[in-house]
Design a protein around this motif. Structure first.
Motif, PDB file in Angstrom:
ATOM      1  N   ILE A  87      36.416  37.338  39.889  1.00  0.00           N
ATOM      2  CA  ILE A  87      36.644  38.798  39.890  1.00  0.00           C
ATOM      3  C   ILE A  87      35.097  39.401  40.085  1.00  0.00           C
ATOM      4  O   ILE A  87      34.425  39.003  38.999  1.00  0.00           O
TER       5      ILE A  87
ATOM      6  N   LYS B 210      50.263  41.910  32.456  1.00  0.00           N
ATOM      7  CA  LYS B 210      48.913  41.575  33.337  1.00  0.00           C
ATOM      8  C   LYS B 210      49.071  40.278  34.011  1.00  0.00           C
ATOM      9  O   LYS B 210      48.682  40.196  35.068  1.00  0.00           O
TER      10      LYS B 210
ATOM     11  N   HIS C 224      40.137  42.077  36.490  1.00  0.00           N
ATOM     12  CA  HIS C 224      38.723  42.180  35.910  1.00  0.00           C
ATOM     13  C   HIS C 224      37.989  41.093  35.642  1.00  0.00           C
ATOM     14  O   HIS C 224      38.469  40.102  35.524  1.00  0.00           O
TER      15      HIS C 224
ATOM     16  N   THR D  81      47.464  40.955  37.798  1.00  0.00           N
ATOM     17  CA  THR D  81      47.473  42.417  38.206  1.00  0.00           C
ATOM     18  C   THR D  81      46.249  43.148  37.513  1.00  0.00           C
ATOM     19  O   THR D  81      45.711  42.734  36.494  1.00  0.00           O
ATOM     20  N   SER D  82      45.698  43.748  38.450  1.00  0.00           N
ATOM     21  CA  SER D  82      44.624  44.633  38.248  1.00  0.00           C
ATOM     22  C   SER D  82      43.454  43.681  37.510  1.00  0.00           C
ATOM     23  O   SER D  82      43.059  44.201  36.245  1.00  0.00           O
TER      24      SER D  82
ATOM     25  N   LYS E 211      37.715  41.740  44.542  1.00  0.00           N
ATOM     26  CA  LYS E 211      37.041  42.952  43.714  1.00  0.00           C
ATOM     27  C   LYS E 211      37.901  43.252  42.530  1.00  0.00           C
ATOM     28  O   LYS E 211      39.304  43.222  42.368  1.00  0.00           O
ATOM     29  N   SER E 212      37.317  43.913  41.353  1.00  0.00           N
ATOM     30  CA  SER E 212      37.931  44.275  40.361  1.00  0.00           C
ATOM     31  C   SER E 212      38.830  45.470  40.580  1.00  0.00           C
ATOM     32  O   SER E 212      38.642  46.287  41.537  1.00  0.00           O
ATOM     33  N   GLY E 213      40.056  45.217  39.950  1.00  0.00           N
ATOM     34  CA  GLY E 213      41.048  46.217  40.214  1.00  0.00           C
ATOM     35  C   GLY E 213      42.299  45.805  41.053  1.00  0.00           C
ATOM     36  O   GLY E 213      43.351  46.363  40.947  1.00  0.00           O
ATOM     37  N   THR E 214      41.920  44.617  41.908  1.00  0.00           N
ATOM     38  CA  THR E 214      43.047  44.175  42.676  1.00  0.00           C
ATOM     39  C   THR E 214      43.906  43.236  42.165  1.00  0.00           C
ATOM     40  O   THR E 214      43.648  42.780  40.784  1.00  0.00           O
ATOM     41  N   SER E 215      44.967  42.914  42.724  1.00  0.00           N
ATOM     42  CA  SER E 215      46.057  42.198  42.068  1.00  0.00           C
ATOM     43  C   SER E 215      45.927  40.687  42.719  1.00  0.00           C
ATOM     44  O   SER E 215      45.753  40.709  44.235  1.00  0.00           O
TER      45      SER E 215
END
Lengths: 115, 113
Positions: free
Chosen positions: A114, A66, A85, A82-83, A14-18
């Protein structure tokens, strides 16, 4: 021959995960490892170069905060997105070489999607 | 900046024919060139390499030619087979770039059975 292994080969998150991708040299000690990114129907673009025990050198336009790279041992390098998108979705390929004049050996890549 | 480029994005050849894939490079300081084959969903696979002090090198069914005068590199595949279908990249390496490999844009080779 020299083998470079990447894990995982495919990851969806999912978006936002690392997301962490591992790159291992199986039968040689890799003093230098490289991380590439490849978008569909395009060439491989070098993201960064890492030498064991040193900070990675990033190519122009690649955000080091990132894309975190760790090369703590002679057989393992990790890339953490990281994070993440959707625009980070791509094929990430690592490469390793034993010495400065030695050939680069490539892994089979990690497909990152993602949502 | 310096770059490695290709003229043809797609090349279709009949099985059994010879294939020629071309590449133009712009960094005159490059001292080592490599051809890679990439199949769908996989990493690049080394095919053949050549150093700048050579103009020709032969492998099994493959030949690489280097023309430093016009900064041109080519890959010749003899008796092309369906298994040769893939994307082919030329790449360069130079001392000033910490000997990292920089890829060209790639050519897709389609072999017609």
């Amino acid at each position: 021959g020299a083998v470079v292994s990447q894990h995982p080969s495919w990851v969806i998150c999912k978006s936002g995960t690392s997301v962490k991708i591992e790159c291992r040299s199986l039968d040689f000690q890799a003093t230098t490892m490289f991380w590439y990114r490849q978008f569909p129907k395009q060439s491989l673009m070098l993201m960064a170069t890492s030498n064991e025990g040193s900070k990675a050198t990033y190519e122009q336009g690649v955000e080091k905060d990132k894309f975190l790279i760790n090369h703590a041992s002679l057989t393992l390098s990790t890339l953490t997105v990281t994070s993440a998108h959707p625009e980070d979705s791509s094929f990430y390929i690592c490469s390793a070489r034993e010495g400065q004049s030695q050939p680069q050996h490539f892994g089979d890549g990690t497909r990152l999607s993602i949502l | 900046g310096e770059s490695v480029g290709l003229h043809l994005p797609t090349l279709s050849v009949q099985e059994g024919d010879n294939s020629i894939i071309n590449c133009a490079y712009s960094n005159s300081a490059s001292d080592y060139f490599i051809w890679y084959k990439q199949e769908s969903g996989k990493g690049p696979q080394f095919i053949i390499d050549i150093r700048s002090n050579m103009d020709k090198r032969q492998g099994q069914r493959v030949t690489v030619l280097l023309n430093k005068t016009v900064k041109h590199l080519s890959l010749q595949i003899a008796a092309t087979q369906p298994g040769d279908s893939a994307v082919y990249f030329c790449a360069e390496r130079w001392e000033g770039g910490y000997q990292k490999v920089t890829f060209g844009t790639g050519t897709k080779l389609q072999v017609i059975p």
